[in-house]
Design an enzyme around this catalytic site. Structure first.
Site, PDB file in Angstrom:
ATOM      1  CE  LYS A 266      -8.373   5.036   8.513  1.00 28.52           C
ATOM      2  NZ  LYS A 266      -9.003   4.400   7.526  1.00 28.52           N
ATOM      3  CE  LYS A 278     -13.134  -2.111   9.119  1.00 28.38           C
ATOM      4  NZ  LYS A 278     -13.466  -1.655   8.168  1.00 28.38           N
ATOM      5  CG  ASP A 289      -7.561   1.492   9.530  1.00 27.30           C
ATOM      6  OD1 ASP A 289      -7.212   1.762   8.377  1.00 27.30           O
ATOM      7  OD2 ASP A 289      -8.847   1.815   9.828  1.00 27.30           O
ATOM      8  CG  ASP A 348     -16.085   0.390   9.191  1.00 29.46           C
ATOM      9  OD1 ASP A 348     -14.533   0.794   9.535  1.00 29.46           O
ATOM     10  OD2 ASP A 348     -15.938  -1.088   8.238  1.00 29.46           O
ATOM     11  CD  GLU A 350     -12.416   4.327   9.905  1.00 29.77           C
ATOM     12  OE1 GLU A 350     -13.222   4.068   9.179  1.00 29.77           O
ATOM     13  OE2 GLU A 350     -10.884   3.936  10.057  1.00 29.77           O
ATOM     14  NE  ARG A 352     -15.117   7.901   3.687  1.00 27.43           N
ATOM     15  CZ  ARG A 352     -15.822   6.913   2.863  1.00 27.43           C
ATOM     16  NH1 ARG A 352     -16.946   7.516   2.148  1.00 27.43           N
ATOM     17  NH2 ARG A 352     -14.849   5.894   2.497  1.00 27.43           N
TER      18      ARG A 352
HETATM   19  N1  BES Z   1      -9.992   0.537   6.935  1.00 22.10           N
HETATM   20  C1  BES Z   1     -11.243   0.355   6.765  1.00 22.10           C
HETATM   21  C2  BES Z   1     -10.160  -0.090   5.054  1.00 22.10           C
HETATM   22  C3  BES Z   1      -9.650  -1.127   4.969  1.00 22.10           C
HETATM   23  C4  BES Z   1     -10.325  -2.065   4.856  1.00 22.10           C
HETATM   24  C5  BES Z   1      -8.169  -0.587   4.554  1.00 22.10           C
HETATM   25  C6  BES Z   1      -9.890  -3.166   4.024  1.00 22.10           C
HETATM   26  C7  BES Z   1      -8.147  -2.580   4.642  1.00 22.10           C
HETATM   27  C8  BES Z   1      -8.258  -3.524   4.574  1.00 22.10           C
HETATM   28  C9  BES Z   1     -11.936   1.475   6.380  1.00 22.10           C
HETATM   29  O1  BES Z   1     -12.162   2.734   7.344  1.00 22.10           O
HETATM   30  C10 BES Z   1     -13.298   1.064   5.849  1.00 22.10           C
HETATM   31  O2  BES Z   1     -13.955   0.360   6.814  1.00 22.10           O
HETATM   32  N2  BES Z   1     -14.479   2.030   5.155  1.00 22.10           N
HETATM   33  C11 BES Z   1     -14.881   1.143   4.080  1.00 22.10           C
HETATM   34  C12 BES Z   1     -15.608   1.695   3.271  1.00 22.10           C
HETATM   35  C13 BES Z   1     -17.644   2.347   3.586  1.00 22.10           C
HETATM   36  C14 BES Z   1     -17.765   1.708   4.986  1.00 22.10           C
HETATM   37  C15 BES Z   1     -17.807   3.598   3.161  1.00 22.10           C
HETATM   38  C16 BES Z   1     -15.161   0.217   3.415  1.00 22.10           C
HETATM   39  O3  BES Z   1     -13.931  -0.180   2.567  1.00 22.10           O
HETATM   40  O4  BES Z   1     -15.773  -1.424   2.781  1.00 22.10           O
HETATM   41 ZN    ZN Z   2     -10.925   2.982   8.469  1.00 18.40          ZN
HETATM   42 MN    MN Z   3     -14.076   1.863   8.851  1.00 22.94          MN
END
Ligand code: BES
Ligand code: ZN
Ligand code: MN
Length: 501
Positions: A266, A278, A289, A348, A350, A352
């Site tokens: 990713k 966010k 990321d 968010d 994204e 996947r």
């Molecule tokens: N890049 C983030 C996940 C992340 C969070 C990586 C903290 C490193 C540290 C990912 O894209 C994300 O935002 N995931 C969301 C998913 C949710 C919207 C289903 C999350 O984990 O809150």
């Molecule tokens: Zn992300």
């Molecule tokens: Mn995200």
């Protein structure tokens, strides 16, 4: 980033220069060459150990002025615990090297490390793991600091000699292991770089540098991805002024025509969350990321530079997730390269979407033996496992077991979590084939279920590295925000199971 240290090899019997580092077990037993080098000072070391309550615990260090008769400035004794009895792993030797490097003061210095365990000389692999640990510990990302601290200016490098049983063998082993350290450092640099510098095109340019090592690098631009039907990945990038890229890297070091092993990363160069934006707190961390993609590039470097005898594909999806007039909306339905449709619930989620198209591309176009993807995918994995283990999900027990073992040996640990049809149901959508989030429960698992819908039955493992790729607490071998997680783990996996002997 140039190294702050220089590592060379000398005979165990050679005279020490600078700081002398030796090893003992938890009975304070020293190796024969070490005892000889310390001569009459061994009693004094015992007294110093007792005064400092040093018991030779693994990785503990006793730091004293070199006693009379020992030709060195300082003497550092590092514990190896029960030593052989505990079954020392590569990771233990990385750690010993890290502890030793931590004892260097700023500015140039010389150090001699006696690579000897209480029962005799270390193997070349063990000594070389110490050398790797030294370099991993010494890494610093200071490219953007215009003022150096005292003792840091002028590129002075510490000069470290590892005293080993077989100099030629150690040199040969280090030539190979050093490439793996270089790979880790490349990954760390990429994660640490700011997002105004490292955007998808620039990332693709840096991946293209692997061509120098004989890696075939193909860069797909937006037009090419559009033609392939990569609507899931392209939807994520459409709110950014920086165009998306997918990079396919191939290292053909194995038998001609043999199916490759594949690694997929990713590469969200910055994740604002998009329209589902966010909160501001720590959003700057989302420059990391792309830790999965960074690992894949570092790994391809390691494998190509050490001329691994395996066919390997590395593939990374590079995007920037921004809110904008042209950004993707919650409620949008996109069509992935696989033909499956996805309802966007949360922009968010994204990562996947990016992986969906890259996994499908790799499965279909390269028909690999297996795929391992790495992604800073969910905050939920950090809640579940903290920063010690990456989350692992797999449809294949053999691959999962091999990763588990490689994790223990390399110190880049993984912990397996479940997949199952009950979880898979949670991402069914009322409007499309699936939706991109499954609700609050089991957030890392539903993310993995989503990915599984795009592997087309290929043996596969997904590593959620959100807790391990960046911002983890500093360790003996990593003082950097970006850890380079995964390069050593996957290099080990390939070396142990997929290289022609
Ligand atoms: N890049 C983030 C996940 C992340 C969070 C990586 C903290 C490193 C540290 C990912 O894209 C994300 O935002 N995931 C969301 C998913 C949710 C919207 C289903 C999350 O984990 O809150
Ligand atoms: Zn992300
Ligand atoms: Mn995200």
């Amino acid at each position: 980033m140039s190294d702050a240290i220089k590592v060379g090899f000398v005979q165990l019997s050679a005279a020490a220069r600078g700081i002398l580092v030796v090893f003992c077990d938890d009975g304070l037993k020293l190796g024969p060459a070490t005892a000889k080098a310390l001569g009459g000072a061994t009693e004094l070391v015992k007294r110093a150990a007792s005064a400092a309550a040093f018991k030779g615990k693994s990785g503990a260090a006793l730091d004293i002025l070199a006693p009379e008769g020992v030709k060195a400035t300082r003497l550092i004794v590092i514990g190896v615990g029960a030593g052989k009895a505990t079954g020392l792993k590569a990771n233990d030797f990385f750690k010993f090297g890290g502890v030793a490097a931590g004892k260097l003061s700023a500015g140039a210095a010389a150090m001699t490390i006696m690579a000897e365990l209480p029962d005799g000389a270390m193997t070349s692999e063990q000594a070389v793991a110490i050398a790797s640990g030294l370099r991993l510990r010494a890494y610093k990302f200071d490219r953007y600091k215009t003022k150096k601290k005292d003792g840091e200016e002028g590129g002075s490098r510490a000069d470290i000699s590892l005293a080993v049983g077989d100099v030629a063998a150690a040199k040969k082993a280090f030539a190979s292991a050093g490439h793996v350290v270089d790979g880790v450092i490349i990954a760390r640099d990429l994660v640490n770089e700011p997002p105004n510098v490292l955007f998808p095109e620039e990332f693709a340019r840096r991946a293209s540098l692997l061509r120098k090592l004989g890696v075939k690098v193909e860069v797909l631009d937006v037009k090419a991805m559009d033609k392939l039907g990569m609507g899931a990945l392209l939807g994520v990038g459409q709110g950014s002024t920086r165009p998306s890229r997918t990079v396919i890297m191939r290292w053909d070091g194995g038998k001609k025509g043999e199916a490759p092993v594949a690694f997929v990363g990713k590469g969200v160069c910055f994740d604002t969350g998009g329209i589902s934006i966010k909160p501001a707190g720590s959003m700057e961390d989302m420059k990391g990321d792309m830790g999965g993609a960074a690992c894949v590039v570092g790994l391809m470097h390691a494998l190509a530079a050490r001329k691994a005898k395996a066919n390997v594909v590395g593939a990374i999806g590079l995007v920037e997730n921004m809110p904008d007039g042209n950004a993707q909306r919650p409620g949008d339905i996109v069509t992935s390269m696989s033909g499956q449709t996805i309802e966007i619930i949360n922009t968010d989620a994204e990562g996947r979407l990016v992986l969906a198209d890259v996994l499908w591309y790799v499965a279909k176009k390269t028909k690999p033996k297996f795929m391992v993807d790495l992604a800073t995918l969910t905050g939920a994995i950090v809640v579940a496992l903290g920063t010690e283990h990456a989350g692992m999900f797999s449809n294949n027990d053999e691959l999962a077991d091999r990763l588990l073992t490689a994790g223990i040996e390399s110190g880049e640990k993984v912990w397996r979590l479940p997949l199952g049809p009950e979880y898979d149901k949670l991402i069914d959508s009322q409007f499309a084939d699936m939706k991109n989030t499954g609700g609050r429960h089991g957030g890392s698992i539903t993310a993995a279920q989503f990915l599984q819908r795009f592997v087309d039955g290929t043996p596969w493992a997904h590593l959620d590295i959100a807790g391990t790729a960046m911002g983890a607490p500093k360790t003996d071998i990593n003082q950097s925000w970006g850890s380079g997680y995964g390069v050593r783990l996957l290099d080990r996996l390939v070396a142990d199971h997929y290289e022609r002997k």
